[in-house]
Scaffold this motif. Structure first.
Motif, mmCIF file in Angstrom:
data_model
loop_
_atom_site.group_PDB
_atom_site.id
_atom_site.type_symbol
_atom_site.label_atom_id
_atom_site.label_comp_id
_atom_site.label_asym_id
_atom_site.label_seq_id
_atom_site.Cartn_x
_atom_site.Cartn_y
_atom_site.Cartn_z
ATOM 1 N N LEU A 20 0.948 -1.118 -0.292
ATOM 2 C CA LEU A 20 0.376 0.612 0.010
ATOM 3 C C LEU A 20 0.706 1.143 0.699
ATOM 4 C CD1 LEU A 20 -3.020 -0.384 2.662
ATOM 5 C CD2 LEU A 20 -2.948 -1.313 -0.075
ATOM 6 N N PHE A 21 1.944 1.274 0.783
ATOM 7 C CA PHE A 21 2.691 2.639 0.677
ATOM 8 C C PHE A 21 3.811 2.905 -0.082
ATOM 9 C CE2 PHE A 21 0.723 1.228 5.055
ATOM 10 C CZ PHE A 21 -0.340 1.853 4.136
ATOM 11 N N GLU A 22 4.490 1.689 -0.349
ATOM 12 C CA GLU A 22 6.226 1.931 -0.742
ATOM 13 C C GLU A 22 5.669 3.218 -1.999
ATOM 14 O OE1 GLU A 22 8.941 1.054 -0.140
ATOM 15 O OE2 GLU A 22 8.075 -0.180 1.724
ATOM 16 N N HIS A 23 5.268 2.574 -3.033
ATOM 17 C CA HIS A 23 5.198 2.677 -4.254
ATOM 18 C C HIS A 23 4.268 4.258 -4.452
ATOM 19 C CE1 HIS A 23 6.293 -0.137 -6.937
ATOM 20 N NE2 HIS A 23 5.975 -0.937 -6.374
ATOM 21 N N TYR A 24 3.477 4.648 -3.419
ATOM 22 C CA TYR A 24 3.428 6.352 -3.108
ATOM 23 C C TYR A 24 3.909 7.059 -2.552
ATOM 24 C CZ TYR A 24 -1.590 4.604 -4.970
ATOM 25 O OH TYR A 24 -2.303 4.143 -5.473
ATOM 26 N N GLY A 25 5.079 6.231 -1.130
ATOM 27 C CA GLY A 25 5.761 6.938 -0.900
ATOM 28 C C GLY A 25 6.849 7.288 -1.685
ATOM 29 N N TYR A 26 6.927 6.447 -2.811
ATOM 30 C CA TYR A 26 8.532 7.113 -3.443
ATOM 31 C C TYR A 26 8.039 8.355 -4.947
ATOM 32 C CZ TYR A 26 11.595 7.239 -7.676
ATOM 33 O OH TYR A 26 11.756 7.517 -8.717
ATOM 34 N N GLU A 27 6.559 8.387 -4.958
ATOM 35 C CA GLU A 27 6.265 9.371 -5.445
ATOM 36 C C GLU A 27 6.131 10.703 -5.645
ATOM 37 O OE1 GLU A 27 5.006 11.423 -8.721
ATOM 38 O OE2 GLU A 27 5.632 9.362 -8.780
ATOM 39 N N ILE A 28 5.520 10.765 -3.468
ATOM 40 C CA ILE A 28 5.814 11.744 -3.224
ATOM 41 C C ILE A 28 7.052 12.429 -2.374
ATOM 42 C CG2 ILE A 28 5.548 10.500 -0.519
ATOM 43 C CD1 ILE A 28 2.750 13.054 -0.222
ATOM 44 N N ALA A 44 3.203 12.753 10.594
ATOM 45 C CA ALA A 44 3.135 11.277 10.432
ATOM 46 C C ALA A 44 3.775 10.508 9.648
ATOM 47 C CB ALA A 44 1.111 11.048 9.870
ATOM 48 N N ALA A 45 5.043 9.968 10.639
ATOM 49 C CA ALA A 45 6.023 9.487 9.983
ATOM 50 C C ALA A 45 5.380 8.003 9.397
ATOM 51 C CB ALA A 45 7.672 10.140 10.355
ATOM 52 N N GLY A 46 5.187 7.436 10.819
ATOM 53 C CA GLY A 46 5.112 5.707 11.165
ATOM 54 C C GLY A 46 6.245 5.729 10.720
ATOM 55 N N THR A 47 5.947 4.174 10.387
ATOM 56 C CA THR A 47 7.480 3.626 10.648
ATOM 57 C C THR A 47 8.080 4.198 9.493
ATOM 58 O OG1 THR A 47 6.771 2.552 8.993
ATOM 59 C CG2 THR A 47 5.695 1.318 11.825
ATOM 60 N N GLY A 48 8.036 4.985 9.228
ATOM 61 C CA GLY A 48 10.177 5.579 8.351
ATOM 62 C C GLY A 48 9.608 5.635 6.775
ATOM 63 N N ILE A 49 8.902 4.940 5.885
ATOM 64 C CA ILE A 49 8.535 4.017 4.695
ATOM 65 C C ILE A 49 8.793 4.997 3.655
ATOM 66 C CG2 ILE A 49 7.131 3.321 2.997
ATOM 67 C CD1 ILE A 49 5.713 2.124 5.337
ATOM 68 N N VAL A 50 8.535 6.201 4.008
ATOM 69 C CA VAL A 50 8.250 7.479 3.340
ATOM 70 C C VAL A 50 9.907 8.964 3.416
ATOM 71 C CG1 VAL A 50 7.256 9.442 1.957
ATOM 72 C CG2 VAL A 50 6.056 8.116 2.927
ATOM 73 N N THR A 51 9.735 8.219 4.830
ATOM 74 C CA THR A 51 11.139 8.978 5.707
ATOM 75 C C THR A 51 12.077 8.380 4.600
ATOM 76 O OG1 THR A 51 10.143 8.453 7.944
ATOM 77 C CG2 THR A 51 12.515 9.678 7.680
ATOM 78 N N VAL A 57 16.605 10.784 -1.655
ATOM 79 C CA VAL A 57 16.699 11.746 -2.744
ATOM 80 C C VAL A 57 16.622 12.676 -2.428
ATOM 81 C CG1 VAL A 57 14.482 10.024 -3.923
ATOM 82 C CG2 VAL A 57 14.120 12.024 -2.369
ATOM 83 N N LEU A 58 16.415 13.181 -1.479
ATOM 84 C CA LEU A 58 17.022 15.051 -0.626
ATOM 85 C C LEU A 58 19.046 14.973 -1.044
ATOM 86 C CD1 LEU A 58 14.334 15.233 2.516
ATOM 87 C CD2 LEU A 58 14.450 15.995 -0.503
ATOM 88 N N ALA A 59 18.958 16.013 -0.898
ATOM 89 C CA ALA A 59 20.312 16.302 -0.711
ATOM 90 C C ALA A 59 21.130 15.649 0.147
ATOM 91 C CB ALA A 59 20.566 17.817 -1.080
ATOM 92 N N GLN A 60 22.183 15.914 -0.450
ATOM 93 C CA GLN A 60 22.939 15.372 1.658
ATOM 94 C C GLN A 60 22.701 16.379 3.017
ATOM 95 O OE1 GLN A 60 27.294 13.811 0.897
ATOM 96 N NE2 GLN A 60 27.014 12.895 3.156
ATOM 97 N N ASP A 61 22.764 17.783 2.344
ATOM 98 C CA ASP A 61 23.109 18.637 3.702
ATOM 99 C C ASP A 61 21.493 18.738 3.717
ATOM 100 O OD1 ASP A 61 22.197 20.005 0.836
ATOM 101 O OD2 ASP A 61 23.515 21.735 1.601
#
Length: 264
Positions: A20-28, A44-51, A57-61
């Motif tokens: 349910l969450f992995e693919h939507y997480g990648y897109e957001i 509402a980060a939950g278990t850190g799937i989107v985190t 994908v975010l810059a290292q800094d």
């Protein structure tokens, strides 16, 4: 999200997360990282799937902060990161953000808005965003497009005909677009973009997926009513999924609504 406590966190993460969450997480996460960002908040980060996907994908800094009101969920999330990855986890309420005004360049929330007061959360999000900052969140479309709600209710009704547990309807309770859009506008947001995201995902282990859904917070309703082995409900739900969507593989349909708004 207060119901996601105790032994619910791991089935949520391992059994339903990949479907349910992995693919939507990648897109957001991908859309969030389209701009250069210094500070990002996930609500509402939950278990850190989107985190995890945001950090990838975010810059290292870029500093990433992730909050949730469930310590059980955050305990699972923390284990997905190394100390050097610049992720701060914090127990906090989306409707009372413990941050100063204009702290973040982007605020992200995947499938959490349905569980808290939207007007309060939108005001807090607007307050803590910098000018030019973006708010990205998604919600599930109605049960018509998301059988984890409709089909599970049919199964649960077989076991509890007079007092059927309804928790799995909560996630699909926020599918009317116009009221959400109006709340965003009243909170001050502009440049609102809304997109429908339809997906179909292969379920490699239908029994595990069914177990993850039944051992979501709906398990507390089941245990409260008593008289039924939850594993029997899991088996019946898995059989219903296979009957409706086939097996080897089971192709499961779902649909979400993504909102992107800006503080100008």
């Amino acid at each position: 999200m207060a119901g996601y406590v105790g032994d619910v966190a791991i089935p949520y993460d391992q059994n339903i997360g990949p479907v349910l969450f992995e693919h939507y997480g990648y897109e957001i996460a991908r859309r969030t990282a389209e701009r250069a960002l210094r500070d990002v908040l996930e609500v509402a980060a939950g278990t850190g799937i989107v985190t995890r996907k945001l950090r990838n994908v975010l810059a290292q800094d870029t500093q990433l902060t992730a909050i949730d009101i469930s310590e059980s969920m955050l305990d699972v999330a923390r284990k997905k990161f190394h100390p050097h990855e610049q992720v701060t986890f914090q127990n906090a309420d989306a409707t009372e953000l413990p941050f100063k005004d204009e702290m973040f360049d982007a605020i992200v929330c995947q499938f959490g808005v349905m569980f808290f007061d939207k007007a309060s959360a939108f005001r807090e999000t607007y307050r803590t965003l910098r000018h030019g900052g973006r708010y990205l969140f998604n919600v599930w479309d109605s049960e018509h497009y998301n059988p984890f709600a409709s089909l599970s209710f049919e199964v649960l009704k077989q076991f509890f005909p007079s007092d059927t547990p309804k928790f799995l309807f909560d996630p699909v309770s926020c599918h009317e677009i116009d009221p959400i859009k109006e709340m965003l506008i009243r909170s001050g947001f502009e440049r609102i973009v809304i997109s429908i995201q339809q997906r179909e995902h292969e379920i490699p282990d239908v029994l595990a997926f069914a177990r993850g859904l039944i051992f979501s917070p709906v398990i507390f309703e089941i245990r409260e009513r008593g008289g039924t082995d939850p594993e029997k409900i899991v088996e019946t739900f898995a059989e219903a999924l296979i009957k409706k969507y086939g097996s080897n593989p089971t192709r499961y349909p779902m649909q979400a609504i993504l909102f992107e708004a800006e503080k100008t």
